[in-house]
Design a protein around this motif. Structure first.
Motif, short mmCIF file in Angstrom:
data_model
loop_
_atom_site.label_atom_id
_atom_site.label_comp_id
_atom_site.label_asym_id
_atom_site.label_seq_id
_atom_site.Cartn_x
_atom_site.Cartn_y
_atom_site.Cartn_z
N VAL A 135 22.56 -4.15 51.87
CA VAL A 135 23.74 -4.93 51.51
C VAL A 135 24.46 -5.43 52.75
O VAL A 135 24.20 -4.98 53.88
N CYS A 136 25.37 -6.37 52.55
CA CYS A 136 26.13 -6.90 53.67
C CYS A 136 27.55 -7.22 53.22
O CYS A 136 27.87 -7.14 52.03
N GLY A 137 28.39 -7.59 54.15
CA GLY A 137 29.76 -7.96 53.82
C GLY A 137 30.56 -6.77 53.31
O GLY A 137 30.47 -5.66 53.84
N ASN A 138 31.32 -7.00 52.25
CA ASN A 138 32.19 -5.96 51.69
C ASN A 138 31.55 -5.19 50.55
O ASN A 138 32.22 -4.44 49.86
N SER A 139 30.26 -5.39 50.35
CA SER A 139 29.56 -4.68 49.28
C SER A 139 29.64 -3.18 49.48
O SER A 139 29.48 -2.68 50.59
N LEU A 140 29.94 -2.46 48.40
CA LEU A 140 30.06 -0.99 48.36
C LEU A 140 31.26 -0.45 49.13
O LEU A 140 31.40 0.76 49.26
N LYS A 141 32.15 -1.32 49.60
CA LYS A 141 33.33 -0.86 50.33
C LYS A 141 34.33 -0.16 49.42
O LYS A 141 35.19 0.59 49.90
N CYS A 142 34.24 -0.39 48.12
CA CYS A 142 35.16 0.24 47.18
C CYS A 142 34.88 1.73 46.98
O CYS A 142 35.76 2.49 46.58
N LEU A 143 33.65 2.15 47.28
CA LEU A 143 33.28 3.55 47.08
C LEU A 143 34.07 4.48 47.98
O LEU A 143 34.19 4.26 49.19
N LYS A 144 34.61 5.57 47.38
CA LYS A 144 35.33 6.58 48.14
C LYS A 144 34.58 7.91 48.20
O LYS A 144 34.58 8.58 49.23
#
Length: 554
Positions: free
Chosen positions: A311-320
């Motif tokens: 993946v690239c960019g902001n993908s999966l950035k929401c995961l904590k």
């Protein structure tokens, strides 16, 4: 590493361990549990919040959702509808359903009525379902809509549950289910339900032998909500109502059931439900719905790691937070995940069907990270580490079988007093069959399993169940099944078979024979012909000898 003995000086041992009793106490403060004996788990979880308008359940494929304001009315409608059908307190209802936004509604509706739920894999064979109906005396079944015809000959009423669709759009295809959910009836006088009453019968391989019905009470589930789900949420600063969980783990298994069907509804969190795990859709769903929490099993963690590498960019950035259970993880698998998703906290946990998923949970801080550990004992839980040969009680620094005691421990195995007595001793200790190492900080690590189980994609398979099927073949004299590690699936079943003299049975024929009688995930994947099955003097299969011989035969 130096191992302390049970007679070591008290000053060398931590305060949470007692050298006199060999008991490990939780390092977490105890949590008070509801004292009211007349309390059911449904009333308990919906007394925790008033989340009108907030989304509770979301279908990942269509986006259709159910708000918190609608859940309890729907649950009550199901309870009323079942009552009108003649289902009463103490009756057993069978759920043969995949993940769905309807699953929690049906499950909780049965419990609100005072009924008992038994869950099964939706791909279970007709023979397996027949056996379950007889074993737990189920009187009605909920199945996938397209399988109603298949299961109608079972002799009990069958209700078809549609795929995740908007129930506001009535359809004749699922009229019976629609009438239940929108019965708008009134139970009248709600049944008196006690905490000690049975809520569910979940099936588990236990520590040995074939699958057995694990009898779990309303008190067990209430304890699970407090000591597992709510406690874990309390360890973090962010609000639970802002959390979005991805439900890929099967709701018919205790891991998924404890989270997505019961526990998380007490927190006001949103649950995105995937009917079936799909690697290509996983990342899209996480990004689309802003998933923050993703409970997984090892094969799914591996798939997530691989997907994250592309993946690239902001993908999966929401995961904590990603939490893993059902089987332990070590070394490179964890390292790969942490490296590719460094912003995501990773923890492991431990629990059993027999403990209502309550056991241990991991917790990391910036200065204290133990990714390979299954964590600390949950509040209100005690443990012993017992040498599996001598029976000696071991202090921190020793490896032995884990025994646990606490309010999550099951009531009993259904109609099996002998198995119950072998698993829960007179002092209430649940003998887990898992070998653990306890460090001096109180963290536990799974070392080995004494349990005779196979863990395939997070599902437990009892070798004894497969062995019974194999031995029923007229050309098989003896058989044994053991797990073999598989990178994609966790473990797969491999059968050792002793054929009758002169038999022309092939591996393919045996695999097909078993496949016709069990759910697809239980299929034997490889057959090894042998002259005999190694057994102890008492007749117990020596699976370790089979594992040792396997390397040269595969």
């Amino acid at each position: 590493m130096e191992k302390l003995t049970a007679t070591a000086s008290k000053t060398t041992l931590p305060e949470w361990y007692s050298p006199e009793t060999g008991i490990y106490s939780s390092k977490h403060p105890p949590i008070p549990l509801p004292a009211d004996p007349f309390l059911d788990v449904v009333s308990f979880i919906f007394s925790h919040h008033n989340q009108n308008g907030l989304t509770a359940l979301i279908d990942s494929s269509t986006g259709f959702s159910i708000s918190y304001s609608k859940i309890l009315p729907l649950v009550k409608s199901v309870a009323s509808g079942l009552s009108n059908m003649g289902i009463k307190q103490g009756d057993v209802v069978l759920l043969l359903l995949p993940n769905s936004i309807h699953f929690p509604i049906v499950f909780l509706g049965v419990l609100y009525l005072g009924g008992i739920v038994s869950t099964m894999h939706p791909l279970s064979s007709e023979l397996e379902v027949k056996q379950r109906i007889v074993d737990c005396n189920a009187c009605i079944a909920f199945v996938e809509l397209e399988k109603v015809g298949k299961f109608q000959p079972l002799g009990i009423p069958v209700i078809g549950v549609p795929e995740n669709v908007n129930l506001d759009e009535k359809s004749n295809d699922f009229e019976a289910f629609y009438m239940l959910v929108y019965s708008k009836g009134d139970l009248g006088v709600k049944p008196v339900i006690r905490q000690q009453d049975t809520a569910a019968i979940m099936y588990s391989s236990g520590t040995t032998a074939a699958s057995k019905g694990v009898v779990l009470t309303h008190r067990n589930f209430i304890s699970m909500v407090e000591l597992f789900v709510k406690f874990e949420a309390s360890q973090y600063e962010y609000s639970s109502t802002d959390n979005v969980y991805l439900a890929v783990l099967p709701m018919f298994h205790i891991y998924g059931l404890s989270l997505f069907v019961v526990g998380l509804l007490s927190l006001g969190s949103s649950i995105v439900v995937m009917r079936k795990f799909d690697v290509s859709e996983m990342v899209k769903v996480i990004d689309r719905y802003g998933v923050t929490h993703f409970p997984v099993v090892p094969p799914i963690l591996t798939a997530l790691t691989r997907a994250a590498q592309g993946v690239c960019g902001n993908s999966l950035k929401c995961l904590k937070l990603v939490s893993c259970g059902a089987a332990p993880l070590f070394g490179k698998t964890i390292q790969d995940f942490v490296e590719v998703l460094p912003h995501v906290d990773f923890i492991q946990g431990y629990g059993l069907t027999e403990s209502t998923a309550v056991g241990t949970r991991g917790l990391n801080t910036e200065k204290f990270q133990k990714y390979s550990s299954i964590g600390l004992l949950a509040p209100n839980i005690e443990a012993k580490v017992v040498d599996w040969i001598t029976g000696a009680l071991l202090p921190p620094g020793g490896s032995g079988e884990l025994w646990i005691r606490g309010p999550g421990v099951m009531k009993e195995y259904l109609n099996d007093g002998e198995a119950t007595a072998l698993t829960i001793d007179k002092d209430g200790w649940l003998h887990t069959g898992d070998v653990v190492y306890a460090d001096h900080d109180g963290y536990l690590y799974v070392v080995d399993r004494l349990k005779e189980i196979i863990k395939y994609r997070g599902f437990q398979i009892a070798p004894a169940d497969l062995e019974a099927v194999l031995i029923s073949h007229c050309e098989i004299l003896d058989a044994a099944v053991i797990p073999v590690v598989d990178k994609e699936c966790g473990e797969i079943p491999v059968a050792f078979v002793v054929k009758r003299q002169g038999s022309m049975l092939t591996q393919e024929a045996i695999i097909n024979y078993v496949a016709e009688q069990v759910a697809p995930y239980k299929k034997v994947r490889k057959v090894i012909f042998t002259q005999s099955i190694p057994k102890s003097a008492a007749g117990k299969i020596l699976r370790r000898e089979l594992r040792c011989s396997l390397t040269s035969k595969l």
